[in-house]
Design an enzyme around this catalytic site. Structure first.
Site, short mmCIF file in Angstrom:
data_model
loop_
_atom_site.label_atom_id
_atom_site.label_comp_id
_atom_site.label_asym_id
_atom_site.label_seq_id
_atom_site.Cartn_x
_atom_site.Cartn_y
_atom_site.Cartn_z
N THR A 130 0.83 -1.21 0.00
CA THR A 130 0.00 0.00 0.00
C THR A 130 0.86 1.26 0.00
OG1 THR A 130 -1.46 1.28 1.46
CG2 THR A 130 -0.10 -0.35 2.52
N ASP A 131 0.28 2.36 -0.45
CA ASP A 131 0.99 3.64 -0.40
C ASP A 131 1.11 4.16 1.05
OD1 ASP A 131 -1.68 4.35 0.02
OD2 ASP A 131 -1.71 5.94 -1.49
N GLU A 132 0.32 3.55 1.97
CA GLU A 132 0.30 4.07 3.34
C GLU A 132 1.64 3.87 4.06
OE1 GLU A 132 -3.36 3.41 5.45
OE2 GLU A 132 -4.45 3.10 3.60
N TYR A 155 -1.63 -0.53 11.01
CA TYR A 155 -1.78 -1.19 9.70
C TYR A 155 -0.59 -0.89 8.79
CZ TYR A 155 -3.26 -1.69 4.81
OH TYR A 155 -3.30 -1.99 3.47
N LYS A 159 2.38 -3.36 7.27
CA LYS A 159 2.63 -3.54 5.82
C LYS A 159 4.07 -3.13 5.49
CE LYS A 159 0.17 -4.67 2.95
NZ LYS A 159 -0.20 -6.02 2.44
P1 NAD Z 1 -9.56 -7.42 2.33
O1 NAD Z 1 -9.54 -7.17 3.81
O2 NAD Z 1 -10.81 -7.17 1.56
O3 NAD Z 1 -9.17 -8.95 2.04
C1 NAD Z 1 -8.16 -9.62 2.72
C2 NAD Z 1 -8.34 -11.11 2.50
O4 NAD Z 1 -7.29 -11.79 3.20
C3 NAD Z 1 -9.66 -11.65 3.05
O5 NAD Z 1 -10.26 -12.50 2.11
C4 NAD Z 1 -9.25 -12.44 4.29
O6 NAD Z 1 -10.10 -13.54 4.57
C5 NAD Z 1 -7.84 -12.89 3.92
N1 NAD Z 1 -7.01 -13.15 5.09
C6 NAD Z 1 -6.83 -12.35 6.18
N2 NAD Z 1 -6.04 -12.94 7.07
C7 NAD Z 1 -5.67 -14.14 6.53
C8 NAD Z 1 -4.86 -15.21 6.98
N3 NAD Z 1 -4.25 -15.17 8.18
N4 NAD Z 1 -4.71 -16.29 6.19
C9 NAD Z 1 -5.33 -16.36 4.98
N5 NAD Z 1 -6.12 -15.38 4.51
C10 NAD Z 1 -6.29 -14.29 5.28
O7 NAD Z 1 -8.34 -6.61 1.77
P2 NAD Z 1 -8.16 -5.86 0.37
O8 NAD Z 1 -8.67 -4.49 0.49
O9 NAD Z 1 -8.64 -6.74 -0.71
O10 NAD Z 1 -6.56 -5.77 0.31
C11 NAD Z 1 -5.79 -6.82 -0.25
C12 NAD Z 1 -4.32 -6.45 -0.18
O11 NAD Z 1 -4.09 -5.24 -0.88
C13 NAD Z 1 -3.80 -6.23 1.24
O12 NAD Z 1 -2.50 -6.78 1.32
C14 NAD Z 1 -3.79 -4.72 1.38
O13 NAD Z 1 -2.80 -4.32 2.29
C15 NAD Z 1 -3.47 -4.29 -0.04
N6 NAD Z 1 -3.97 -2.97 -0.44
C16 NAD Z 1 -5.27 -2.64 -0.25
C17 NAD Z 1 -5.72 -1.39 -0.69
C18 NAD Z 1 -7.17 -0.98 -0.53
O14 NAD Z 1 -7.51 0.18 -0.82
N7 NAD Z 1 -8.07 -1.85 -0.15
C19 NAD Z 1 -4.84 -0.49 -1.28
C20 NAD Z 1 -3.50 -0.86 -1.46
C21 NAD Z 1 -3.09 -2.12 -1.04
P1 TYD Z 2 -10.56 4.19 4.52
O1 TYD Z 2 -11.56 3.80 3.48
O2 TYD Z 2 -10.65 3.55 5.88
O3 TYD Z 2 -9.12 3.99 3.88
P2 TYD Z 2 -7.64 4.46 4.45
O4 TYD Z 2 -7.76 4.83 5.87
O5 TYD Z 2 -6.85 3.20 4.25
O6 TYD Z 2 -7.23 5.58 3.57
O7 TYD Z 2 -10.67 5.76 4.74
C1 TYD Z 2 -10.51 6.67 3.67
C2 TYD Z 2 -10.58 8.06 4.23
O8 TYD Z 2 -11.90 8.29 4.73
C3 TYD Z 2 -9.66 8.28 5.42
O9 TYD Z 2 -9.14 9.63 5.37
C4 TYD Z 2 -10.56 8.11 6.62
C5 TYD Z 2 -11.90 8.60 6.12
N1 TYD Z 2 -13.08 7.96 6.76
C6 TYD Z 2 -14.10 8.74 7.32
O10 TYD Z 2 -14.03 9.99 7.30
N2 TYD Z 2 -15.16 8.11 7.90
C7 TYD Z 2 -15.27 6.76 7.96
O11 TYD Z 2 -16.25 6.24 8.53
C8 TYD Z 2 -14.23 5.97 7.35
C9 TYD Z 2 -14.29 4.46 7.38
C10 TYD Z 2 -13.15 6.61 6.75
#
Ligand code: NAD
Ligand code: TYD
Length: 347
Positions: A130-132, A155, A159
């Protein structure tokens, strides 16, 4: 080629699994997921009977199980997405994030290393991040692949740690790896705890829209299928040992994004203009809230010719339509445990 995709029942993982299963009939795709609250096999109903797809329920932190799996299936490549992924949950339960995101990644790295010993020809460990990990930006500037890591939430710290281990295994044991750091994703099948699906669900149900702090936090948003396309490209054409930033060239202040969402929802639900905006409620800020994320995605754009395929307005509209047409999916994931989480987080 036999590929292990971890976290394939989650939001991004399910789109990656579908893309690979449909695009590469000659690959054997194994989806390993332990189905936490965020994992949902309903996301993959349409491809579950394909002959090149296998689902395995299991935990990436279970060393004996994971070692056995690698011995049995000899995975050529891993695309590692399994993670605990929600910042707010990491604030209430940081250790769960260390276990899955750090230890789980280590267990996979060790199993991959032991399976192939020193012969890593045509093998790949692809780590999705992630970019975070870069921390926060001020009003100006962009994250590049050389920006120093400076994570602020449990988090992002977990990562960042996993990214470091992947790189260290590359340097120390010669594991061929690639890492991508992506901005905020949105789209169909996202669990409604993240901003966009949470607010869509609340608007449908006429519930308050809890905007943290003053709403002036900025994120870069990317449509999930464009992220999956980027992962496909990096998997096949990315240079070993490289990092690529992936972003939407699409920065929004939270409050502006929420207002756009409200406008689109009013139109789609045939509600009076302005009625969804009335649900906006400013609530207590998230501790350690990063002010701004913004990605410079010029490396993947120039080297691999990738760019997003939809504008934010289009992607958001497709996303809202999906949630409106998939009420059953939404009801299934928002019952039970989700209700307890919601009470705890927002009361
Ligand atoms: P998500 O929470 O929707 O899905 C995570 C999946 O991992 C779930 O299906 C869960 O059951 C599985 N999981 C969790 N713990 C596990 C374990 N111990 N063993 C096996 N499976 C397990 O997450 P997402 O949003 O789809 O993100 C996927 C990846 O992409 C992550 O690594 C996250 O850090 C990265 N990412 C997410 C975003 C975003 O905006 N959602 C952005 C950049 C990177
Ligand atoms: P989120 O979707 O949790 O992603 P991330 O924290 O990984 O960027 O949140 C996106 C932005 O929205 C973040 O600045 C937090 C804000 N946010 C709210 O203002 N209210 C909410 O209920 C949630 C879940 C997020």
């Amino acid at each position: 080629m036999t590929i292990l995709i971890t976290g394939g029942a989650g939001f991004i993982g399910s789109h990656v699994v579908r893309l690979f299963v449909e695009s590469y009939p000659n690959y054997n795709i194994f989806n390993l997921d332990n189905l936490t609250y965020a994992g949902n096999l309903e996301n993959l109903k349409d491809i579950e009977s394909k002959s090149n797809y296998t689902f395995i329920k299991g935990d990436i932190t279970d060393e004996v199980f994971i070692d056995g799996l690698f011995k049995e299936h000899r995975f050529d490549s891993v695309i590692h997405l399994a993670a605990e992924s929600h910042v707010d949950r990491s604030i209430t339960d940081p250790l769960a994030f260390v276990k899955t995101n750090v230890i789980g990644t280590m267990v996979l790295l060790n199993a991959f290393k032991n399976a192939w010993k020193d012969n890593f020809n045509n093998k790949l460990f692809y780590h999705i991040s992630t970019d975070e990990v870069y921390g926060t930006l001020g009003e100006k500037g962009l994250f590049t692949e050389t920006t120093s890591y400076d994570p602020n939430s449990p988090y992002s710290a977990s990562k960042a740690s996993s990214d470091h281990f992947v790189r260290a295994y590359g340097e120390t044991y010669g594991i061929p790896y690639v890492i991508t750091n992506c901005s905020n994703n949105y789209g169909q099948n996202q669990f409604p705890e993240k901003l966009i699906p949470l607010f869509i669900n609340n608007i449908i149900n006429n519930k308050p829209l809890p905007v943290y702090g003053d709403g002036n936090y900025t994120r870069d948003w990317l449509y999930v299928i464009d992220h999956a396309r980027a992962i496909d490209l990096v998997f096949h054409k990315g240079a070993i040992g490289e990092t690529y930033n992936i972003g939407g060239f699409n920065e929004w202040k939270n409050i502006d994004l929420v207002k756009l969402l409200c406008q689109q929802m009013d139109e789609k639900l045939n509600r009076l203009k302005g009625s969804s905006e009335k649900l906006i409620t400013y609530v207590k800020d998230r501790p350690g809230h990063d002010l701004r994320y913004a990605i410079d995605a010029s490396k993947i754009n120039k080297e691999l010719d990738w760019k997003p395929s939809v504008t934010f307005e289009e992607g958001l509209s497709i996303t809202i339509d999906w949630y409106l047409n998939n009420e059953e999916w939404l009801n299934n994931v928002t019952s039970g445990e989700y209700q307890k989480y919601y009470q705890k987080q927002y009361n």
